[in-house]
Design an enzyme around this catalytic site. Structure first.
Site, short mmCIF file in Angstrom:
data_model
loop_
_atom_site.label_atom_id
_atom_site.label_comp_id
_atom_site.label_asym_id
_atom_site.label_seq_id
_atom_site.Cartn_x
_atom_site.Cartn_y
_atom_site.Cartn_z
N LYS A 102 1.20 -0.88 -0.06
CA LYS A 102 -0.37 0.20 0.30
C LYS A 102 1.20 0.90 0.05
O LYS A 102 0.42 2.39 1.16
CB LYS A 102 -0.79 0.27 1.41
CG LYS A 102 -1.43 1.13 0.82
CD LYS A 102 -3.28 0.66 0.21
CE LYS A 102 -3.96 1.56 0.47
NZ LYS A 102 -4.99 1.85 -0.81
N ASP A 140 -5.19 -3.15 -2.00
CA ASP A 140 -7.11 -2.83 -2.84
C ASP A 140 -6.84 -3.37 -4.24
O ASP A 140 -8.17 -4.30 -4.25
CB ASP A 140 -6.94 -1.79 -2.32
CG ASP A 140 -6.11 -0.80 -3.38
OD1 ASP A 140 -5.55 -0.65 -3.72
OD2 ASP A 140 -7.23 0.83 -3.28
N ASP A 167 -6.44 -15.85 2.52
CA ASP A 167 -8.03 -17.13 2.89
C ASP A 167 -9.10 -16.42 1.80
O ASP A 167 -9.91 -17.42 1.50
CB ASP A 167 -8.77 -15.95 3.78
CG ASP A 167 -8.53 -16.28 5.63
OD1 ASP A 167 -7.81 -17.11 5.65
OD2 ASP A 167 -9.56 -15.94 6.24
MG MG Z 1 -5.51 -16.25 8.71
#
Ligand code: MG
Ligand code: IPM
Length: 360
Positions: A193, A225, A253
């Site tokens: 970022k 992002d 994830d």
């Molecule tokens: Mg995690």
């Protein structure tokens, strides 16, 4: 033929039942390829807190230090959520374990197995053939920076989390990622970022500085992002993603769901003398003991253990192929179940994979 000592930390929730399946598979590898694995169990997480008063008891840490590699199930659960933070399974066991063993690199591969192309929530044409490796920095950043609460004179408090990185900390993880990319499809995306954060600006400087040493790797930089967006828009553009701790936690994830289920995502934490291998998912307390959980992420973590800690590449490959065959044969745990497939429980999935290792 080798002799290896493996520390096994089953932990909480579904941890014990999924770990058991990975052990079955490793034992099958042992008999097939003539290796001797000595598994020693240790307490970790809430289970350790209940039995020994601490989520990471001294004996467990000693056991880890005396082993060639560590296989961990999962830790945590509502039972321990109200403990002070240093005694909670996640912050009191996982994070100190990572730090104590110097596990600065977390590898999370997200692959779509051909048989599971319809299991993803994304369209098959978007995820088919996907094979992304997220390399997450694991011992720095917000997770380990100074944290504080300060009272405000006007009432309320001020809370502080600190995001710190040093040049060497960035260099070592980025080098590892370049090396991984070199062994794969030769593409590295560094995620930061840098439009906002000073730490990210330095991250980008370091990455750009190292690029000259890896001319064979195609490098690009991407804001976090945008990366989150690109991962659902066109995930196949990625080969290796390297990023700092918190961004990596979130993006890994997200990447895992592309493969159909969180239950498929293995992980390896390396960088120190002893590697730690665990599924990327949590302890799923509500499924504990129901034999419903998908053990494949843990089995594939076992495959990563064979490769990264024991240098048993052929054996690691054999486990991955066994998983592929079992899925091709139509066996599915509940999280992956589709019409026309054969539903199996946790134990049956473990047995099937172990058997396929033997057949392979
Ligand atoms: Mg995690
Ligand atoms: C993970 C987990 C942990 C993390 C938690 C349980 C502390 O989410 O391994 O990704 O944030 O690192």
């Amino acid at each position: 033929m080798g002799k290896f000592k493996i520390a096994v930390l089953p932990g909480d929730g579904i941890g014990p039942e999924i770990t058991e399946q990975a052990l079955k598979v490793l034992k099958a590898v042992g008999s097939k390829f003539g290796h001797e694995f000595k598994f020693t169990e240790g307490l970790v997480g809430g289970a350790a807190y209940d039995a020994a008063g601490h989520p990471l008891p001294r004996e467990t840490l000693d056991l880890c230090h005396q082993s060639d590699a560590i296989l961990l199930g999962a830790v945590g659960g509502p039972k321990w959520d109200d403990l002070p933070v240093h005694l909670r399974p996640e912050a009191g066991a996982l994070l100190p374990l990572r730090k104590a063993l110097g596990l600065y690199a977390n590898l999370r591969p997200a692959r779509v197995f051909p048989a599971l192309v319809n299991a993803s929530t994304l369209k098959p044409e978007v995820v088919s053939g996907l094979d992304v490796l997220v390399v997450r920095e694991l011992t720095g950043g917000l997770y380990f920076g100074q944290k504080r609460r300060e009272p405000l004179p006007e009432g309320g408090i001020k809370v502080i989390d600190t995001l710190e990185y040093t040049t060497p900390e960035i260099e070592r993880i980025v080098r590892l990622a370049f090396q991984m990319a070199r062994k794969r499809r030769g593409k590295l995306t560094s995620v930061d970022k840098a439009n906002v954060l000073e730490s990210s600006r330095h991250w980008r400087e370091v990455v750009s500085g190292l690029a000259a040493e890896y001319p064979d790797v195609e490098l690009d930089h991407m804001y976090v992002d945008n990366c989150a967006m690109q991962l659902v828009k066109n995930p196949r553009q990625f080969d290796v993603i390297v990023t700092e701790n918190m961004f990596g936690d979130i993006l890994s994830d997200q990447a895992s769901m592309l493969s159909g289920s969180l239950g498929m995502l293995a992980s390896a934490s390396i960088g120190g003398k002893i590697g730690l291998y665990e599924p990327s998912h949590g302890s799923a307390p509500k499924y504990a003991g129901l034999k419903r959980a998908n053990p494949i992420a843990t089995v594939l973590s076992g495959a990563m253990l064979l490769k990264f800690s024991l240098s048993l590449d052929r054996e690691s490959e054999a486990v991955e192929q066994a998983v592929t065959r079992v899925l091709d044969l139509g066996y599915r745990t509940a999280d992956l179940m589709e019409e026309g497939m054969k539903l199996v429980n946790t134990d049956e999935m473990g047995d099937l994979i172990a058997q396929e290792v033997g057949n392979g």
